[in-house]
Write a protein that holds these residues in place. Structure first.
Motif, mmCIF file in Angstrom:
data_model
loop_
_atom_site.group_PDB
_atom_site.id
_atom_site.type_symbol
_atom_site.label_atom_id
_atom_site.label_comp_id
_atom_site.label_asym_id
_atom_site.label_seq_id
_atom_site.Cartn_x
_atom_site.Cartn_y
_atom_site.Cartn_z
ATOM 1 N N ILE A 259 53.940 14.736 -74.759
ATOM 2 C CA ILE A 259 54.744 13.546 -74.480
ATOM 3 C C ILE A 259 56.166 13.953 -74.106
ATOM 4 O O ILE A 259 56.753 13.445 -73.139
ATOM 5 N N THR A 260 56.724 14.880 -74.876
ATOM 6 C CA THR A 260 58.084 15.350 -74.628
ATOM 7 C C THR A 260 58.201 15.993 -73.260
ATOM 8 O O THR A 260 59.186 15.778 -72.534
ATOM 9 N N ALA A 261 57.190 16.782 -72.871
ATOM 10 C CA ALA A 261 57.225 17.428 -71.557
ATOM 11 C C ALA A 261 57.290 16.398 -70.436
ATOM 12 O O ALA A 261 58.057 16.560 -69.463
ATOM 13 N N VAL A 262 56.502 15.326 -70.539
ATOM 14 C CA VAL A 262 56.533 14.288 -69.517
ATOM 15 C C VAL A 262 57.887 13.584 -69.512
ATOM 16 O O VAL A 262 58.448 13.294 -68.443
ATOM 17 N N CYS A 278 66.253 20.215 -68.359
ATOM 18 C CA CYS A 278 65.079 19.403 -68.708
ATOM 19 C C CYS A 278 63.855 19.882 -67.940
ATOM 20 O O CYS A 278 62.753 19.983 -68.501
ATOM 21 N N SER A 279 64.031 20.200 -66.663
ATOM 22 C CA SER A 279 62.910 20.688 -65.861
ATOM 23 C C SER A 279 62.380 22.008 -66.408
ATOM 24 O O SER A 279 61.164 22.182 -66.584
ATOM 25 N N ASP A 280 63.276 22.943 -66.688
ATOM 26 C CA ASP A 280 62.864 24.257 -67.186
ATOM 27 C C ASP A 280 62.137 24.137 -68.524
ATOM 28 O O ASP A 280 61.123 24.806 -68.761
ATOM 29 N N ARG A 281 62.649 23.293 -69.379
ATOM 30 C CA ARG A 281 62.038 23.139 -70.703
ATOM 31 C C ARG A 281 60.671 22.477 -70.590
ATOM 32 O O ARG A 281 59.731 22.855 -71.308
ATOM 33 N N ALA A 282 60.523 21.485 -69.715
ATOM 34 C CA ALA A 282 59.227 20.835 -69.522
ATOM 35 C C ALA A 282 58.183 21.853 -69.084
ATOM 36 O O ALA A 282 57.055 21.873 -69.596
ATOM 37 N N VAL A 283 58.542 22.700 -68.125
ATOM 38 C CA VAL A 283 57.606 23.716 -67.642
ATOM 39 C C VAL A 283 57.254 24.687 -68.767
ATOM 40 O O VAL A 283 56.087 25.089 -68.919
ATOM 41 N N ALA A 336 51.971 16.251 -62.197
ATOM 42 C CA ALA A 336 53.301 16.082 -61.607
ATOM 43 C C ALA A 336 53.796 17.395 -61.022
ATOM 44 O O ALA A 336 54.375 17.423 -59.921
ATOM 45 N N LEU A 337 53.570 18.502 -61.731
ATOM 46 C CA LEU A 337 53.987 19.801 -61.212
ATOM 47 C C LEU A 337 53.229 20.150 -59.935
ATOM 48 O O LEU A 337 53.773 20.803 -59.038
ATOM 49 N N ASP A 338 51.987 19.725 -59.837
ATOM 50 C CA ASP A 338 51.167 20.013 -58.655
ATOM 51 C C ASP A 338 51.405 19.042 -57.513
ATOM 52 O O ASP A 338 50.831 19.187 -56.442
ATOM 53 N N GLY A 339 52.241 18.014 -57.734
ATOM 54 C CA GLY A 339 52.523 17.054 -56.678
ATOM 55 C C GLY A 339 51.468 15.977 -56.508
ATOM 56 O O GLY A 339 51.522 15.194 -55.549
ATOM 57 N N LEU A 340 50.519 15.905 -57.432
ATOM 58 C CA LEU A 340 49.482 14.872 -57.346
ATOM 59 C C LEU A 340 50.024 13.508 -57.763
ATOM 60 O O LEU A 340 49.510 12.478 -57.348
ATOM 61 N N VAL A 341 51.058 13.499 -58.591
ATOM 62 C CA VAL A 341 51.612 12.274 -59.167
ATOM 63 C C VAL A 341 53.128 12.282 -59.008
ATOM 64 O O VAL A 341 53.772 13.327 -59.212
#
Length: 346
Positions: A259-262, A278-283, A336-341
């Protein structure tokens, strides 16, 4: 997902045993039904097949009885159960119906949609898991819905983080309204609950990617974001938090991490000094979940199970299991990382 689908049929998966992947299911979906529907829509996006779209649509249709149920978890059920449905007209109409029903349940004196009594217990509660999903759901209704969405979020921020809250190292995830004494903290769920922090961060992120909800409250939401990130050591602490912050050696909760990653992926789309962190931490979180907590093809269990989710640490219920909402948010983050969403619309 195919293994799960074959096992559960027309029921809804809730949590699966870590040793063999056997699901505990519900007949109507409870508050988690939208996450299974959402996963099916995500699969349909990935494969593009008519069969997968029909399966997602059929599952979503089974959520209809919840549209008029008295529960703030309709945000979880109907936003995440329909937001990935694309141009599916039935899903859009169901989302609109649920949004109108939630707007009708909005209490202007309390400034929120009450928790409700559909799942049992007292009705006049404010719980953090009644905020994510509810913000974009209400905002999709009309101008009144947008105002209600903002009020609903800000009331919960007041109760969990505001000046009137007792000083505590963690937020208060639930409060009950009493006519004589006002909002009083609840013992369950208790402060330190991992998903409390994650749900509220997600709700704030949901608002920040919607200019109509932010309105003139950007500074307030930025402040709340900073408080939540610092309070939970979200950008610098453990990638997968304990289910109970007061028991750091206790069970983990991978669902809270997902949930936190999203939430962080959404915050990364908000221009400002925090975006890259935020982006780096999500990944980093998604990478840890995928490498350390997913079952592999040779594990003797269904591959792709996100283990070490904790349903309820206090009750000792499903403390290291696969949880359907953990699966959903992990899959959503990876998509989201893959660009599908487009994560700002999901």
């Amino acid at each position: 997902m195919s293994v799960t689908e074959a096992q559960v049929g027309e029921r809804f998966p809730l949590y699966a045993q870590p040793d063999d992947g056997r699901w505990t299911t519900t007949g109507r979906g409870s508050w988690t039904g939208g996450f299974w529907a959402g996963l099916l829509w995500l699969r349909a996006r990935h494969t593009g097949t008519d069969a997968d779209r029909r399966a997602a649509a059929a599952c979503t249709a089974r959520l209809v009885p919840w549209a008029d149920a008295d529960t703030a978890t309709r945000g979880l059920i109907f936003w995440y159960g329909t937001s990935l449905a694309g141009a599916d007209g039935e899903a859009a109409r169901l989302r609109e119906r649920a949004a109108r029903a939630c707007l009708s349940a909005y209490d202007p004196e309390l400034g929120l949609v009450p928790w409700g009594d559909a799942l049992g217990g007292p009705r006049l509660l404010a719980r953090v898991d009644g905020v994510p999903g509810m913000v974009p759901l209400l905002a999709g209704a009309d101008a009144r819905g947008t105002a209600a969405a903002a009020a609903h979020l800000h009331r919960h921020l007041d109760l969990c983080l505001g000046a009137g809250a007792e000083r505590h190292p963690w937020l208060w995830p639930a409060r009950q309204f009493d006519e004589s004494t006002g909002w009083q903290p609840c013992d369950d769920p208790a402060p330190g609950w991992s998903r409390g922090q994650a749900w509220l961060l997600l709700a704030v992120a949901d608002a920040l990617v919607r200019p109509d909800v932010v309105g003139g409250a950007r500074a307030r939401l930025d402040e709340a974001t900073g408080q939540l990130l610092a309070q939970g050591e979200v950008l610098a602490g453990r990638l997968v938090p304990p289910a109970d912050a007061s028991r750091p050696a206790g069970p983990l909760d991978t669902s809270a991490a997902a949930i936190t990653a999203v939430a962080l992926l959404k915050l990364a789309r908000v221009p400002g000094p925090r975006a890259q962190a935020c982006s780096d931490r999500a990944v980093a979180i998604l990478n840890r979940l995928a490498q350390a907590h997913l079952t592999g093809a040779c594990s003797g269990r269904p591959p792709g199970m996100l283990l070490d989710g904790c349903y309820d640490a206090a009750k000792g219920l499903a403390v290291r299991h696969e949880l359907i909402w953990g699966d959903y948010f992990l899959a959503l983050g990876l998509a989201a990382l893959d660009g599908l969403v487009d994560i700002t619309r999901a």
